[in-house]
Motif scaffolding. Structure first.
Motif, PDB file in Angstrom:
ATOM      1  N   PHE A  35       0.825  -1.209   0.000  1.00  7.95           N
ATOM      2  CA  PHE A  35       0.000   0.000   0.000  1.00  7.95           C
ATOM      3  C   PHE A  35       0.861   1.261   0.000  1.00  7.95           C
ATOM      4  O   PHE A  35       0.570   2.225  -0.714  1.00  7.95           O
ATOM      5  CB  PHE A  35      -0.922   0.008   1.215  1.00  7.95           C
ATOM      6  N   ASP A  36       1.918   1.274   0.810  1.00  9.82           N
ATOM      7  CA  ASP A  36       2.804   2.430   0.868  1.00  9.82           C
ATOM      8  C   ASP A  36       4.159   1.984   1.409  1.00  9.82           C
ATOM      9  O   ASP A  36       4.314   1.785   2.612  1.00  9.82           O
ATOM     10  CB  ASP A  36       2.209   3.520   1.759  1.00  9.82           C
ATOM     11  N   ASN A  37       5.122   1.847   0.526  1.00 14.64           N
ATOM     12  CA  ASN A  37       6.443   1.389   0.937  1.00 14.64           C
ATOM     13  C   ASN A  37       7.364   2.526   1.367  1.00 14.64           C
ATOM     14  O   ASN A  37       8.489   2.274   1.793  1.00 14.64           O
ATOM     15  CB  ASN A  37       7.111   0.597  -0.200  1.00 14.64           C
ATOM     16  N   SER A  38       6.897   3.771   1.286  1.00 12.48           N
ATOM     17  CA  SER A  38       7.714   4.907   1.721  1.00 12.48           C
ATOM     18  C   SER A  38       6.819   6.115   1.959  1.00 12.48           C
ATOM     19  O   SER A  38       6.603   6.928   1.061  1.00 12.48           O
ATOM     20  CB  SER A  38       8.790   5.239   0.673  1.00 12.48           C
ATOM     21  N   GLY A  62       6.570   6.338  -2.132  1.00  9.82           N
ATOM     22  CA  GLY A  62       6.831   5.087  -2.839  1.00  9.82           C
ATOM     23  C   GLY A  62       5.796   4.730  -3.890  1.00  9.82           C
ATOM     24  O   GLY A  62       6.124   4.119  -4.910  1.00  9.82           O
ATOM     25  N   LYS A  63       4.532   5.099  -3.658  1.00  4.85           N
ATOM     26  CA  LYS A  63       3.455   4.719  -4.575  1.00  4.85           C
ATOM     27  C   LYS A  63       2.913   5.894  -5.388  1.00  4.85           C
ATOM     28  O   LYS A  63       2.182   5.689  -6.352  1.00  4.85           O
ATOM     29  CB  LYS A  63       2.306   4.071  -3.798  1.00  4.85           C
ATOM     30  N   ASP A  90       2.379  11.763 -10.859  1.00  6.27           N
ATOM     31  CA  ASP A  90       3.453  11.462 -11.807  1.00  6.27           C
ATOM     32  C   ASP A  90       4.797  11.210 -11.138  1.00  6.27           C
ATOM     33  O   ASP A  90       5.785  10.936 -11.813  1.00  6.27           O
ATOM     34  CB  ASP A  90       3.614  12.621 -12.804  1.00  6.27           C
ATOM     35  N   ALA A  91       4.847  11.319  -9.805  1.00  6.65           N
ATOM     36  CA  ALA A  91       6.093  11.081  -9.070  1.00  6.65           C
ATOM     37  C   ALA A  91       5.736  10.741  -7.633  1.00  6.65           C
ATOM     38  O   ALA A  91       4.596  10.913  -7.197  1.00  6.65           O
ATOM     39  CB  ALA A  91       7.003  12.305  -9.121  1.00  6.65           C
ATOM     40  N   GLY A  92       6.746  10.266  -6.903  1.00 12.42           N
ATOM     41  CA  GLY A  92       6.531  10.039  -5.486  1.00 12.42           C
ATOM     42  C   GLY A  92       6.304  11.368  -4.787  1.00 12.42           C
ATOM     43  O   GLY A  92       7.035  12.330  -5.006  1.00 12.42           O
ATOM     44  N   ILE A  93       5.278  11.460  -3.939  1.00 12.65           N
ATOM     45  CA  ILE A  93       4.896  12.763  -3.389  1.00 12.65           C
ATOM     46  C   ILE A  93       5.112  12.830  -1.884  1.00 12.65           C
ATOM     47  O   ILE A  93       5.141  11.826  -1.183  1.00 12.65           O
ATOM     48  CB  ILE A  93       3.430  13.113  -3.736  1.00 12.65           C
TER      49      ILE A  93
END
Length: 256
Positions: A35-38, A62-63, A90-93
């Protein structure tokens, strides 16, 4: 924390002398890497933000998405659930903040490591509330003998009371020095894997905006995942996923 001279070797804490804690305060929410690795930090939304006003909005580096977190207190312990917004950045936020001028949430994005969804090196995005209510799941709460899912629209009774529309799994993690953990069964202690959770019955609330998933053998668990399909009286169908942490089983039940 202050360490004695005998506890530090060449500026590094001696792990053979410093005892490793055997337990820890349970977090309100375990976030699985799927779900969220970072995580990238969060912010409380403004109260003017419609059905998601005054809620904790969190970002995922991460997502590359955002999600809303819903805490609940049970038996003096905090636990909660999280649900992702239905769009991809469009990118990790990260670095979410509310602009005092327009009350909307702004996030920055970048790519660099462990963000395989990114298609741009840097972004600045606004998450804007456009008005109206939409069709959302707005909360998930563990109760005695099950889980209650709350929506902000009226549900179709016949379709939403079908147990096969709710696929529930659960697992624990192992506390180690590794980065992350495999999923471990609750039913078969020590074995890797996820358990399938049986939903015995589903009951629609009187106001038609909540369903109670009856799970007679519900137990504390690091992560419970509920994949579901919900159908509105107006014909709208939504598919979503909810993640919960169950630190304790509340004593209060739900009357439907």
């Amino acid at each position: 924390i202050q360490f004695g001279e005998d506890q530090v070797v060449d500026g590094v804490v001696n792990a053979d002398i410093i005892p490793v804690p055997r337990s820890f305060e349970p977090p309100a929410l375990w976030i699985p890497q799927e779900f969220d690795n970072s995580p990238g930090g969060g912010v409380w939304s403004d109260k003017s933000w419609g059905p998601l006003g005054n809620q904790f909005i969190h970002t995922s580096y991460g997502k590359g998405w955002v999600y809303h977190f819903h805490p609940h207190e049970a038996n003096g312990v905090t636990q909660g659930s999280m649900i992702a917004f239905p769009f991809q950045f469009d990118a990790g936020i990260q670095r979410a903040t509310v602009n005092p001028a327009d009350k909307q949430i702004y996030v920055t994005g970048l790519t660099g490591w462990d963000d395989g969804v990114a298609s741009k090196y840097g972004t600045l995005n606004r998450i804007r509330y456009k008005g109206g209510e939409g069709h959302l799941i707005k909360d998930a709460e563990v109760v005695k003998n099950g889980v209650r899912l709350q929506f902000n629209f009226e549900l179709d009774k016949e379709k939403c009371e079908q147990a096969e529309n709710y696929k529930v799994s659960q697992w624990n993690y192992k506390w180690t020095s590794n980065y992350g953990s495999s999923h471990y069964s609750i039913k078969h202690k020590g074995e890797k894997g996820e358990d399938t959770v049986i939903v015995k019955n589903v009951f629609l609330s009187e106001d038609r905006q909540s369903v109670f998933l009856e799970i007679p053998d519900i137990k504390p668990v690091h992560t419970m995942r509920i994949r579901f399909e919900a159908y509105g009286r107006d014909g709208v169908k939504i598919k979503d996923v909810v993640y919960l942490t169950i630190n304790t089983i509340p004593q209060k039940g739900i009357a439907f």
